[in-house]
Enzyme design. Structure first.
Site, PDB file in Angstrom:
ATOM      1  N   LYS A   1      10.515 -10.557   3.794  1.00 52.27           N
ATOM      2  CA  LYS A   1      10.115 -11.890   3.154  1.00 52.27           C
ATOM      3  C   LYS A   1      11.772 -12.575   2.043  1.00 52.27           C
ATOM      4  O   LYS A   1      12.722 -11.662   2.016  1.00 52.27           O
ATOM      5  CB  LYS A   1       9.433 -11.870   1.625  1.00 52.27           C
ATOM      6  CG  LYS A   1       9.264 -12.889   0.448  1.00 52.27           C
ATOM      7  CD  LYS A   1       7.997 -13.877   1.478  1.00 52.27           C
ATOM      8  CE  LYS A   1       8.020 -15.235   0.143  1.00 52.27           C
ATOM      9  NZ  LYS A   1       7.508 -16.122   1.212  1.00 52.27           N
TER      10      LYS A   1
ATOM     11  N   CYS B   1      12.934 -23.428   4.441  1.00 54.28           N
ATOM     12  CA  CYS B   1      11.878 -24.076   3.279  1.00 54.28           C
ATOM     13  C   CYS B   1      10.921 -25.186   3.468  1.00 54.28           C
ATOM     14  O   CYS B   1      11.567 -25.416   3.215  1.00 54.28           O
ATOM     15  CB  CYS B   1      11.712 -22.932   2.424  1.00 54.28           C
ATOM     16  SG  CYS B   1       9.807 -22.839   0.840  1.00 54.28           S
TER      17      CYS B   1
ATOM     18  N   LYS C   1      17.616 -19.903  10.543  1.00 45.97           N
ATOM     19  CA  LYS C   1      16.351 -20.099  10.760  1.00 45.97           C
ATOM     20  C   LYS C   1      16.275 -21.967   9.996  1.00 45.97           C
ATOM     21  O   LYS C   1      16.560 -22.025   9.329  1.00 45.97           O
ATOM     22  CB  LYS C   1      15.663 -19.640  10.243  1.00 45.97           C
ATOM     23  CG  LYS C   1      13.963 -19.800  10.445  1.00 45.97           C
ATOM     24  CD  LYS C   1      12.661 -18.400   9.909  1.00 45.97           C
ATOM     25  CE  LYS C   1      11.289 -19.012   9.988  1.00 45.97           C
ATOM     26  NZ  LYS C   1      10.003 -17.618   9.752  1.00 45.97           N
TER      27      LYS C   1
HETATM   28  O1  RRO Z   1       7.290 -18.814   0.081  1.00 46.75           O
HETATM   29  C1  RRO Z   1       7.141 -19.943   0.813  1.00 46.75           C
HETATM   30  O2  RRO Z   1       6.041 -20.471  -0.014  1.00 46.75           O
HETATM   31  C2  RRO Z   1       7.618 -20.040   2.285  1.00 46.75           C
HETATM   32  C3  RRO Z   1       9.118 -19.845   2.663  1.00 46.75           C
HETATM   33 BR1  RRO Z   1      10.132 -19.328   1.910  1.00 46.75          BR
HETATM   34  C4  RRO Z   1       8.983 -20.509   3.884  1.00 46.75           C
HETATM   35  O3  RRO Z   1      10.638 -20.394   4.392  1.00 46.75           O
HETATM   36  N1  RRO Z   1       8.595 -21.178   4.808  1.00 46.75           N
HETATM   37  C5  RRO Z   1       7.346 -20.931   4.289  1.00 46.75           C
HETATM   38  O4  RRO Z   1       5.624 -21.905   5.170  1.00 46.75           O
HETATM   39  N2  RRO Z   1       6.415 -20.439   2.915  1.00 46.75           N
END
Ligand code: RRO
Length: 304
Positions: A46, A129, A164
Site C-alpha cells: 500500500k 492517486c 505510477k
Molecule cells: O488510498 C486511496 O484512496 C487510493 C490511492 Br493512494 C491510489 O493511488 N489510488 C486509489 O484509487 N485510491
C-alpha cells in the site's frame, strides 16, 4: 512453472510477469507474503508516507458495473512503522516493491530513503492517486512536478524507481517522458480513473469523499491505450495496470507494450487464485504460439 515466464525488469528478476498492485493486500508483511506464495512475480505495498494517515470516513469502497470505486484516502501506518513488515513480506520469495507518496519532493525523498533502508527491492512513486489533495495526481498531472519528485528520489536512493502515472491527463506520454528524463527506471500505467456514483434513493453521492477512483475491467481499455501510447514514446519498461482479470487481459497488455502486469481489483472479486490462473494461461499461450520467452510478445501489436 516454465522458464518461458521468467523476466527481468529494471534489474529485478521475476519468476513471471505478474505483480500484486499497490492498494490491495499490501498493508502487512503477511498479506504480501501470501500474494507472493500465490504466484505473484513481485508484490507492491500500500502507498506509504512519512506520517500515519487514517484515511477517509466510510463509505470508502463501492462495487459498480465492471469495477470498484474507491476513495480510501491513503490510509497507512507510515513508512517508518512498516520496516518490520518488509522482512516478513520477503519470506514470500518475490521482490518487494514499496509504494511511496509525499506532499513534496522532500517528502518523497525521505520516504524513499526509509523504504530503501528497510530492504525494498524497488520503489514505486505514487504520483497518481486521483482524490487526495496536494499529492497524487496533483503532482502527476504536471511534468515539472513529476520530474522534480523523480530527480529527488533518484538522487537519494540507489534502487530501481517505478513511476505510477494517472490516466487523468490530456497526454500521458508528456508525463511519462518527463519521468524518463528525470531518471525513472520503469513507468507503471495506470492508477485509477477519477469517477463518481450517486444513490438514486437517497440522492447522495455514494462515497463519503464524493469523488473516487475507478478500477477493474471497466478501465481496461483506457489502460491498454495508455500503455500503448507510453510504449511508443519511452525506452524504459512499461508495467500495465488496470482491469487485469484473465490471462487474455495480461497478454493484451503485453502486446500493447507492457513488460509485466499488476493485478488488484481481480483479487477482490476472485481471490489470490487469479495469479495461478493468469500465469498458467500465459504459459500455455506462449507454448501454443511457439514463443520461447514471454519477453518476445512485449509490444508485438506495434507491428501494425
Ligand atoms: O488510498 C486511496 O484512496 C487510493 C490511492 Br493512494 C491510489 O493511488 N489510488 C486509489 O484509487 N485510491
Amino acid at each position: 512453472m516454465s522458464n518461458r515466464l521468467v523476466t527481468e525488469i529494471a534489474g529485478l528478476k521475476l519468476a513471471n510477469p505478474t505483480m500484486l498492485a499497490a492498494g490491495i493486500l499490501g498493508m502487512s508483511g503477511s498479506s504480501l507474503k501470501r500474494a507472493a506464495e500465490a504466484g505473484a512475480g513481485a508484490v507492491i505495498t500500500k502507498s506509504l508516507g512519512l506520517k500515519p494517515r487514517i484515511g477517509y470516513s466510510n463509505p470508502t469502497l463501492v462495487q459498480v458495473d465492471c469495477g470498484l470505486l474507491n476513495a480510501m484516502g491513503l490510509p497507512n501506518p507510515g513508512v517508518h512503522h512498516f520496516v518490520e513488515e518488509i522482512s516478513e513480506a520477503k519470506k514470500g520469495g518475490a521482490p518487494v516493491i514499496i509504494s511511496i507518496y509525499g506532499f513534496s519532493s522532500e517528502d518523497f525523498g525521505e520516504a524513499a530513503k526509509v523504504a530503501a533502508e528497510a530492504g525494498a527491492d524497488a520503489l514505486e512513486l505514487n504520483v497518481s492517486c486521483p482524490h487526495v489533495e496536494k499529492t497524487g495526481s496533483e503532482i502527476g498531472q504536471s511534468p515539472q512536478l513529476v520530474a522534480e519528485v523523480v530527480e529527488k528520489v533518484k538522487s537519494i536512493v540507489n534502487k530501481p524507481v517505478f513511476v505510477k502515472l494517472t490516466p487523468n491527463v490530456t497526454d500521458i506520454t508528456e508525463i511519462a517522458e518527463a519521468a524518463v528524463k528525470a531518471g525513472a527506471d520503469t513507468i507503471t500505467a495506470i492508477n485509477t480513473v477519477r469517477a463518481m456514483a450517486i444513490n438514486v434513493e437517497t440522492t447522495r453521492p455514494v462515497l463519503a469523499n464524493k469523488v473516487g477512483g475507478l478500477s477493474g475491467p471497466a478501465i481496461k481499455p483506457i489502460a491498454i491505450r495508455c500503455v500503448y501510447e507510453v510504449y511508443r514514446k519511452v525506452n524504459i519498461p512499461v508495467i500495465g495496470c488496470g482491469g487485469v482479470t484473465t490471462w487474455q487481459d495480461a497478454v493484451e497488455f503485453m502486446l500493447a507494450g507492457a513488460s509485466a502486469v499488476q493485478i488488484g481489483t481481480a483479487i477482490a472479486f476472485e481471490g489470490l487464485g487469479v495469479f495461478k490462473s493468469i500465469v498458467e494461461g500465459i504459459d500455455s499461450y506462449l507454448e501454443n504460439m511457439n514463443f520461447e520467452s514471454v519477453k518476445e510478445i512485449v509490444g508485438l501489436s506495434h507491428r501494425y
